[in-house]
Design an enzyme around this catalytic site. Structure first.
Site, PDB file in Angstrom:
ATOM      1  N   LEU A   8       0.843  -1.196   0.000  1.00 21.35           N
ATOM      2  CA  LEU A   8       0.000   0.000   0.000  1.00 21.35           C
ATOM      3  C   LEU A   8       0.879   1.245   0.000  1.00 21.35           C
ATOM      4  CD1 LEU A   8      -2.757  -1.118   2.528  1.00 21.35           C
ATOM      5  CD2 LEU A   8      -2.399  -1.775   0.138  1.00 21.35           C
ATOM      6  N   ARG A  15       2.317  13.839   6.957  1.00 16.32           N
ATOM      7  CA  ARG A  15       3.234  14.176   8.046  1.00 16.32           C
ATOM      8  C   ARG A  15       4.679  14.359   7.580  1.00 16.32           C
ATOM      9  NH1 ARG A  15       0.677   9.281  11.514  1.00 16.32           N
ATOM     10  NH2 ARG A  15       0.131   8.655   9.393  1.00 16.32           N
ATOM     11  N   GLU A 154      -6.954   1.456  16.697  1.00 17.25           N
ATOM     12  CA  GLU A 154      -6.111   2.593  16.317  1.00 17.25           C
ATOM     13  C   GLU A 154      -5.987   3.553  17.492  1.00 17.25           C
ATOM     14  OE1 GLU A 154      -4.307   2.898  13.318  1.00 17.25           O
ATOM     15  OE2 GLU A 154      -4.939   0.825  13.397  1.00 17.25           O
ATOM     16  N   ASN A 227       6.385   7.822   9.176  1.00 18.16           N
ATOM     17  CA  ASN A 227       5.304   8.783   8.964  1.00 18.16           C
ATOM     18  C   ASN A 227       5.822  10.215   8.898  1.00 18.16           C
ATOM     19  OD1 ASN A 227       3.385   6.727   8.972  1.00 18.16           O
ATOM     20  ND2 ASN A 227       3.131   6.837  11.179  1.00 18.16           N
ATOM     21  N   TYR A 365      44.172  20.358 -14.228  1.00 19.58           N
ATOM     22  CA  TYR A 365      42.866  19.991 -14.781  1.00 19.58           C
ATOM     23  C   TYR A 365      43.075  19.233 -16.081  1.00 19.58           C
ATOM     24  CZ  TYR A 365      38.524  20.028 -17.295  1.00 19.58           C
ATOM     25  OH  TYR A 365      37.435  19.614 -18.006  1.00 19.58           O
ATOM     26  N   TYR A 386      37.941  23.792 -23.659  1.00 18.75           N
ATOM     27  CA  TYR A 386      36.665  24.424 -23.981  1.00 18.75           C
ATOM     28  C   TYR A 386      36.921  25.798 -24.573  1.00 18.75           C
ATOM     29  CZ  TYR A 386      31.827  25.965 -23.108  1.00 18.75           C
ATOM     30  OH  TYR A 386      30.544  26.426 -23.236  1.00 18.75           O
TER      31      TYR A 386
HETATM   32  C1  UD1 Z   1      -1.176   1.917   9.965  1.00 19.54           C
HETATM   33  C2  UD1 Z   1      -2.136   0.965  10.685  1.00 19.54           C
HETATM   34  C3  UD1 Z   1      -1.715   0.805  12.133  1.00 19.54           C
HETATM   35  C4  UD1 Z   1      -0.288   0.281  12.178  1.00 19.54           C
HETATM   36  C5  UD1 Z   1       0.652   1.195  11.397  1.00 19.54           C
HETATM   37  C6  UD1 Z   1       1.998   0.537  11.307  1.00 19.54           C
HETATM   38  C7  UD1 Z   1      -4.325   1.189   9.601  1.00 19.54           C
HETATM   39  C8  UD1 Z   1      -5.662   1.794   9.697  1.00 19.54           C
HETATM   40  N1  UD1 Z   1      -3.491   1.472  10.589  1.00 19.54           N
HETATM   41  O1  UD1 Z   1      -1.298   3.214  10.551  1.00 19.54           O
HETATM   42  O2  UD1 Z   1      -2.559  -0.118  12.803  1.00 19.54           O
HETATM   43  O3  UD1 Z   1       0.127   0.181  13.521  1.00 19.54           O
HETATM   44  O4  UD1 Z   1       0.159   1.414  10.064  1.00 19.54           O
HETATM   45  O5  UD1 Z   1       2.859   1.206  10.443  1.00 19.54           O
HETATM   46  O6  UD1 Z   1      -4.068   0.469   8.654  1.00 19.54           O
HETATM   47  N2  UD1 Z   1      -2.402   3.996   2.284  1.00 19.54           N
HETATM   48  C9  UD1 Z   1      -2.991   3.785   1.056  1.00 19.54           C
HETATM   49  N3  UD1 Z   1      -4.261   4.265   0.847  1.00 19.54           N
HETATM   50  C10 UD1 Z   1      -4.953   4.925   1.803  1.00 19.54           C
HETATM   51  C11 UD1 Z   1      -4.339   5.135   3.050  1.00 19.54           C
HETATM   52  C12 UD1 Z   1      -3.062   4.651   3.263  1.00 19.54           C
HETATM   53  O7  UD1 Z   1      -2.394   3.183   0.163  1.00 19.54           O
HETATM   54  O8  UD1 Z   1      -6.097   5.322   1.520  1.00 19.54           O
HETATM   55  C13 UD1 Z   1      -1.019   3.481   2.493  1.00 19.54           C
HETATM   56  C14 UD1 Z   1      -0.030   4.581   2.835  1.00 19.54           C
HETATM   57  O9  UD1 Z   1       0.593   5.068   1.663  1.00 19.54           O
HETATM   58  C15 UD1 Z   1       0.964   3.876   3.748  1.00 19.54           C
HETATM   59  C16 UD1 Z   1       0.162   2.739   4.359  1.00 19.54           C
HETATM   60  O10 UD1 Z   1      -1.009   2.598   3.597  1.00 19.54           O
HETATM   61  O11 UD1 Z   1       2.063   3.352   3.043  1.00 19.54           O
HETATM   62  C17 UD1 Z   1      -0.182   2.995   5.818  1.00 19.54           C
HETATM   63  O12 UD1 Z   1      -0.894   4.219   5.934  1.00 19.54           O
HETATM   64  P1  UD1 Z   1      -0.579   5.228   7.119  1.00 19.54           P
HETATM   65  O13 UD1 Z   1      -1.492   6.393   6.974  1.00 19.54           O
HETATM   66  O14 UD1 Z   1       0.858   5.474   7.200  1.00 19.54           O
HETATM   67  O15 UD1 Z   1      -1.079   4.374   8.383  1.00 19.54           O
HETATM   68  P2  UD1 Z   1      -0.619   4.517   9.882  1.00 19.54           P
HETATM   69  O16 UD1 Z   1      -1.300   5.680  10.472  1.00 19.54           O
HETATM   70  O17 UD1 Z   1       0.850   4.446   9.965  1.00 19.54           O
HETATM   71 CA    CA Z   2       2.523   4.464   8.458  1.00 19.84          CA
END
Ligand code: UD1
Ligand code: CA
Length: 453
Positions: A8, A15, A154, A227, A365, A386
């Site tokens: 993902l 952040r 969460e 993050n 050089y 040059y």
């Molecule tokens: C997430 C987890 C949390 C975990 C933590 C560990 C969820 C809801 N929470 O929180 O339980 O402890 O990671 O690192 O999953 N992303 C998408 N599409 C979206 C949202 C996010 O692809 O719509 C991707 C982001 O790019 C990222 C990853 O998912 O790479 C995690 O998203 P992030 O917002 O960083 O989640 P955390 O708040 O870290």
């Molecule tokens: Ca994260």
């Protein structure tokens, strides 16, 4: 068993406060996404799928054919993100590893343990957890009395009691594929954030009375998630330690690992010593028995064996064996120093080949030039390559002696055994074994060359 990874990477990374998509921020020379893909290579059997969204164009461009991409638009949370992989993967894999692309320190071995746990789990999925004093905003793991996972809560919705839980959700899951797609559809929108949380898939499983297994991982460092830039620097430091340690175990001496910065793609041979405050970037390959540094920066270069590189900057350079350079040598792209070349302080070489045994001790050089074997380049020599519009070549033969402060106005050829007087400005080709002096330089005498060897 077909194992496919879904990463993902669509989130905004708010952040980070950056124009660069979060997953493209580099860690020891490679984007964090690369590190995750690399770790997954050893566990998966199929091409991975990356869910892109925020900054999709840049992320896709980086990925090229390293993985398949699917677009998540709009970005409605991690559960919704995972669901985007369904059209690509439904019916095509047995097991799906879902992980976040902002967890670059997880190792292949850790993913393997997760897949192994799931293989033995009668339930539809397993996930990775870690125990840590500093929760860093991670989801908290609530366990049932029998040890299976009851929920992931969460941080921002957790009660004080739940916040005190030290077991955290790392963000790596292994699913039985045929169960996953349907379960993702059943995740309900989180009322507070208007998002579908992948973590709520635990609830979907428990509603059906399926056990969810957790693999408790013992290395907190591996579970650093990024993050913010503070996390990025922590991850970078941890990755650097890991890389340095590996080099030391492979026979490389690092005098001061804390001030040695080696990119993940670099290669270093045994019995090479790296002195403090040295940076080895990009796809640099260094052979055996070299002494590199202190105070040296090397990028995308190749160094043979038994070379000495002291307080110098190299980019796109090639050094063969027994080359000795520095302090304060600067090699730019296309600098090729053959064996036994010596280059002392304040020299710059670009797009040039220095053949075996060339000596260039001080302040010179050399650009767009070829210098024959055993030629001596006197202090302050400049190739004037040059003319304001074009670069011109200089060809210098073997056993040539270039006097101090010679200006070589290119295009120019100097035959074998030629010599120039101090301060000569050479504008015309010099035949072999000929001495030229003055401004502009003229031939004054034919020389008798001492034959070497
Ligand atoms: C997430 C987890 C949390 C975990 C933590 C560990 C969820 C809801 N929470 O929180 O339980 O402890 O990671 O690192 O999953 N992303 C998408 N599409 C979206 C949202 C996010 O692809 O719509 C991707 C982001 O790019 C990222 C990853 O998912 O790479 C995690 O998203 P992030 O917002 O960083 O989640 P955390 O708040 O870290
Ligand atoms: Ca994260």
């Amino acid at each position: 068993m077909k194992v496919t990874a879904v990463l993902l990477a669509a989130g905004q990374g708010t952040r980070m406060k950056s124009d660069l998509p979060k997953v493209l921020h580099p860690l020891c020379g490679k984007p964090m996404l690369w590190h995750v893909l690399e770790a997954l290579k050893s566990v998966t059997t199929e091409k991975p799928v990356v869910v892109v969204g925020h900054g999709a164009e840049a992320v896709r461009k980086y990925i090229g054919d390293l993985a398949e991409c699917v677009l998540q638009e709009p970005q409605l949370g991690t559960g919704h993100a995972a669901l985007q992989a369904e059209p690509l993967l439904k019916g095509k894999t047995d097991v799906v590893i879902v992980t976040y692309a902002d967890m670059p320190l997880l190792r292949g071995e850790t993913f393997r343990q997760l897949v192994e746990t799931q293989r033995l789990n009668p339930g539809p999925f397993s996930l990775l957890t870690v125990i840590a004093d500093d929760p860093r905003g991670f989801g908290r793991i609530v366990r049932n009395a029998d040890g299976t996972v009851a929920a992931i809560v969460e941080e921002y919705v957790a009660t004080a009691e739940q916040r005190a839980i030290k077991e955290l959700n790392v963000g790596a899951y292994c699913f039985q594929a045929d169960w996953l797609w349907e379960a993702l559809q059943r995740i309900e929108k989180n009322p507070k954030k208007d998002e579908y949380y992948l973590t709520d898939i635990v609830e979907v499983a428990t509603r059906d009375h399926f056990p969810v297994q957790a693999v408790l991982h013992d290395d907190f460092v591996e579970t650093i998630g990024i993050n913010s830039r503070v996390h990025l620097s922590e991850a970078e430091a941890a990755m650097r330690l890991r890389i340095n340690r590996e080099h030391m175990l492979n026979g490389v001496s690092l005098m001061d690992p804390a001030s040695t910065y080696i990119d993940v793609a670099a290669n270093i041979g045994r019995d090479t010593t790296i002195m403090p405050n040295t940076y080895i970037h990009g796809n640099t390959i260094i052979g055996e028995g070299n002494v590199i540094g202190p105070n040296t920066i090397i990028r995308d270069s190749r160094i043979g064996n038994r070379c000495k590189v002291l307080a110098s900057v190299l980019e796109g350079a090639l050094l063969e064996d027994d080359v000795d350079i520095g302090p304060f040598a600067r090699l730019r792209k296309g600098a090729h120093l053959k064996s036994h070349v010596h280059m002392g302080n304040f020299g710059e070489v670009k797009d040039s080949t220095l053949h075996e045994g060339v000596k260039m001790g001080h302040f010179s050089y050399i650009g767009n030039a070829t210098i024959g074997a055993n030629t001596n380049i006197g202090a302050g020599t400049i190739t004037c390559n040059y003319d304001g519009e074009k670069k011109h070549p200089t060809e210098i033969g073997e056993d040539v002696f270039i006097g101090s402060d010679t200006m070589l106005v290119a295009p120019l050829k100097l035959g074998d055994g030629a010599r120039t007087g101090a301060g000569a400005v050479v504008t015309k080709n010099v035949p072999e074994d000929t001495l030229v002096v003055g401004v502009p330089a003229r031939a004054i005498r034919k020389l008798e060359r001492k034959k070497k060897g």
